[in-house]
Design an enzyme around this catalytic site. Structure first.
Site, PDB file in Angstrom:
ATOM      1  CG  HIS A   1     -42.980 -72.777  77.503  1.00  0.00           C
ATOM      2  ND1 HIS A   1     -41.852 -72.778  76.801  1.00  0.00           N
ATOM      3  CD2 HIS A   1     -42.468 -72.523  78.926  1.00  0.00           C
ATOM      4  CE1 HIS A   1     -40.722 -72.470  77.382  1.00  0.00           C
ATOM      5  NE2 HIS A   1     -41.228 -72.337  78.661  1.00  0.00           N
TER       6      HIS A   1
ATOM      7  CG  ASP B   1     -40.718 -73.110  82.297  1.00  0.00           C
ATOM      8  OD1 ASP B   1     -39.555 -73.455  81.788  1.00  0.00           O
ATOM      9  OD2 ASP B   1     -41.211 -72.230  81.948  1.00  0.00           O
TER      10      ASP B   1
ATOM     11  CG  HIS C   1     -34.568 -67.430  78.858  1.00  0.00           C
ATOM     12  ND1 HIS C   1     -34.534 -67.068  80.133  1.00  0.00           N
ATOM     13  CD2 HIS C   1     -36.073 -67.915  78.695  1.00  0.00           C
ATOM     14  CE1 HIS C   1     -35.724 -67.181  80.852  1.00  0.00           C
ATOM     15  NE2 HIS C   1     -36.595 -67.577  80.029  1.00  0.00           N
TER      16      HIS C   1
ATOM     17  CG  HIS D   1     -43.487 -69.484  76.405  1.00  0.00           C
ATOM     18  ND1 HIS D   1     -42.659 -69.628  75.512  1.00  0.00           N
ATOM     19  CD2 HIS D   1     -42.643 -68.861  77.579  1.00  0.00           C
ATOM     20  CE1 HIS D   1     -41.249 -69.627  75.943  1.00  0.00           C
ATOM     21  NE2 HIS D   1     -41.637 -68.973  77.216  1.00  0.00           N
TER      22      HIS D   1
ATOM     23  CD  GLU E   1     -38.067 -70.765  78.472  1.00  0.00           C
ATOM     24  OE1 GLU E   1     -38.629 -69.868  78.482  1.00  0.00           O
ATOM     25  OE2 GLU E   1     -37.854 -71.715  79.528  1.00  0.00           O
TER      26      GLU E   1
ATOM     27  CG  HIS F   1     -38.089 -65.614  75.949  1.00  0.00           C
ATOM     28  ND1 HIS F   1     -37.901 -64.703  77.165  1.00  0.00           N
ATOM     29  CD2 HIS F   1     -38.848 -66.820  76.409  1.00  0.00           C
ATOM     30  CE1 HIS F   1     -38.649 -65.632  78.088  1.00  0.00           C
ATOM     31  NE2 HIS F   1     -38.979 -66.832  77.786  1.00  0.00           N
TER      32      HIS F   1
ATOM     33  CG  ASP G   1     -44.039 -69.481  80.869  1.00  0.00           C
ATOM     34  OD1 ASP G   1     -43.185 -70.363  81.329  1.00  0.00           O
ATOM     35  OD2 ASP G   1     -43.660 -67.985  80.888  1.00  0.00           O
TER      36      ASP G   1
END
Length: 445
Positions: A55, A57, A190, A252, A163, A231, A360
């Site tokens: 993961h 971003d 999320h 993650h 995500e 999440h 992350d």
């Protein structure tokens, strides 16, 4: 556990970069010592084993900072000097010996319906364009075999993970199209719930998955898209682990027994994940790694909100106030060793075959010392070697475990497709009219 607003922690991760942390603070931090012999051994291992991060971003950064204009991002140069600094660029990916990267195509919890679908497509598009722009470094990958082939060629496998399940707009057709465009996992929620699944950081709305939520998972199983339980609420975790036809992942997340954060995975679910042959990919966010850092996050967010209201959103004044607050309330020290503690714990509870890495990076602002950005993965591998992990064990953590899960999901999908066609289910056929979030029954996370 302190109460979380649905998006507080994610918003805070961005705000910390802008208001709480200066580049001077990061430069001044004393580097974490690494034994050169273990570091050299780590690099030797990663030269033949693809390190696969679950993961990153970067696509969100490309959207928020550069409106998806790749030429402005300068990914072939050094992005660490930007304000706030970024964690990812191509030279640092090379130095970090990354073999495969799942890029998170993130859609916020409050972006539902057509707007969310548009954001999803734009995020998939920017990953595709980024990969095409740098073909000597990045190569699109869809399967575990692709990842290994690309790694052998000396390049980085570029993979996509969605995500936030709100991205599909409550449509299995959109889910299928996202898979056809390269998405190989989806995080079911999320920070807030979807119309069909509960999140870890908001009050229970459905007490797990709705009937349509179960159909989403079934269709993901049929497609060969990994079901990502980062999440989601504990109820959703347990339900998916019970009925999913393929191993799930946590792309993650870390260990709740080490840091009691609702985004982390409790021990009973670690054991259940192992029983289902899944994987937990450890998150590097200090607030998920350290109890002290998590408590600091909980104090920093209300203070930021207070200062924003006090100064009517004046960014310069808010920045000045938050910098003063941080001088009086420095963030706790979190290091690469703290991340390794989570890997140790998951290894003890679930086994060495069920742990991986999900940094992350670029979705967080603060990072552990010794894991400053994507160039530092060998330092984490060196720390595991220092703790007595064998070469084969660190190969599993680095990438072999997630490759095994990918192959299992691919094989399961081939079997399912022989007997089950694409689902034609609609949410309105399976679920009653979704209850507005503000009127949802309050409950525990």
């Amino acid at each position: 556990m302190p109460a979380f607003s649905p998006r507080a922690a994610h918003v805070l991760s961005i705000l910390c970069a802008a208001f709480l942390v200066s580049s001077a603070d990061q430069v001044a931090a004393e580097p974490t010592a690494v034994d050169p012999a273990f570091l050299e051994r780590a690099r030797r291992i990663l030269s033949s084993t693809p390190l696969i991060d679950g993961h990153n971003d970067l696509p969100e950064q490309l959207r928020d900072r550069f409106a998806n204009h790749l030429e402005k991002a300068g990914l072939d140069g050094d992005t660490s000097g930007l304000q706030p600094p970024m964690h990812t660029d191509l030279p640092r990916l090379r130095r970090g010996m990354v073999g495969g990267q799942f890029w998170a195509v993130y859609v916020p919890s409050d972006s539902a319906g057509p707007a969310g679908v548009q954001l999803l497509l734009e995020q998939i598009d920017v990953v595709a364009r980024m990969t095409a722009r740098y073909p000597d470094i990045l190569v699109p990958a869809l399967t575990a075999d692709d990842v290994e082939r690309i790694h052998r060629s000396g390049r980085i496998a570029s993979l996509i993970g969605i995500e936030g399940g709100q991205a599909i707009g409550n449509s299995l057709a959109v889910l299928r199209l996202a898979h056809s465009l390269g998405a190989r996992y989806m995080t079911l929620t999320h920070w807030g719930p979807t119309d069909w699944a509960d999140a870890a950081t908001s009050p229970a709305r459905h007490h797990g998955l709705t009937a349509f939520g179960r159909e989403v998972v079934r269709e993901m199983n049929r497609l060969g898209m990994m079901v990502d339980l980062s999440h989601v609420s504990d109820e959703v975790m347990r339900q998916v682990l019970e009925f999913s036809e393929a191993p799930p992942i946590f792309s993650h997340s870390s260990a709740r027994a080490v840091c009691n954060h609702p985004r982390n995975v409790p021990d009973d679910i670690l054991r259940a994940t192992a029983a289902r042959k899944g994987i937990v990919m450890v998150n590097f966010a200090p607030g998920f790694i350290s109890a002290a850092a998590s408590a600091w996050d909980e104090r920093a967010w209300p203070e930021y909100r207070r200062q924003r209201e006090l100064h009517s959103g004046d960014r310069a004044k808010v920045r000045e106030a938050m910098e003063a607050w941080r001088r009086e309330n420095p963030a706790p020290r979190v290091t690469v060793a703290d991340v390794a503690d989570h890997i140790d714990h998951i290894r003890r509870v679930a086994g060495i075959d069920h742990v991986g890495l999900g940094s992350d990076f670029d979705g967080i602002s603060l990072t552990p010392e010794g894991l400053d950005d994507v160039s530092f993965y060998p330092h984490l591998i060196a720390e595991l070697l220092r703790r007595g992990y064998t070469d084969e064990e660190v190969r599993k953590v680095a990438g072999l475990n997630i490759l095994r899960v990918m192959r299992a999901v691919e094989a399961s999908a081939r079997a399912i497709q022989r007997t089950r066609p694409a689902s034609e289910a609609l949410i309105e056929d399976l679920d009653p009219k979704p209850l507005p979030v503000e009127h949802a029954p309050r409950g525990s996370r």
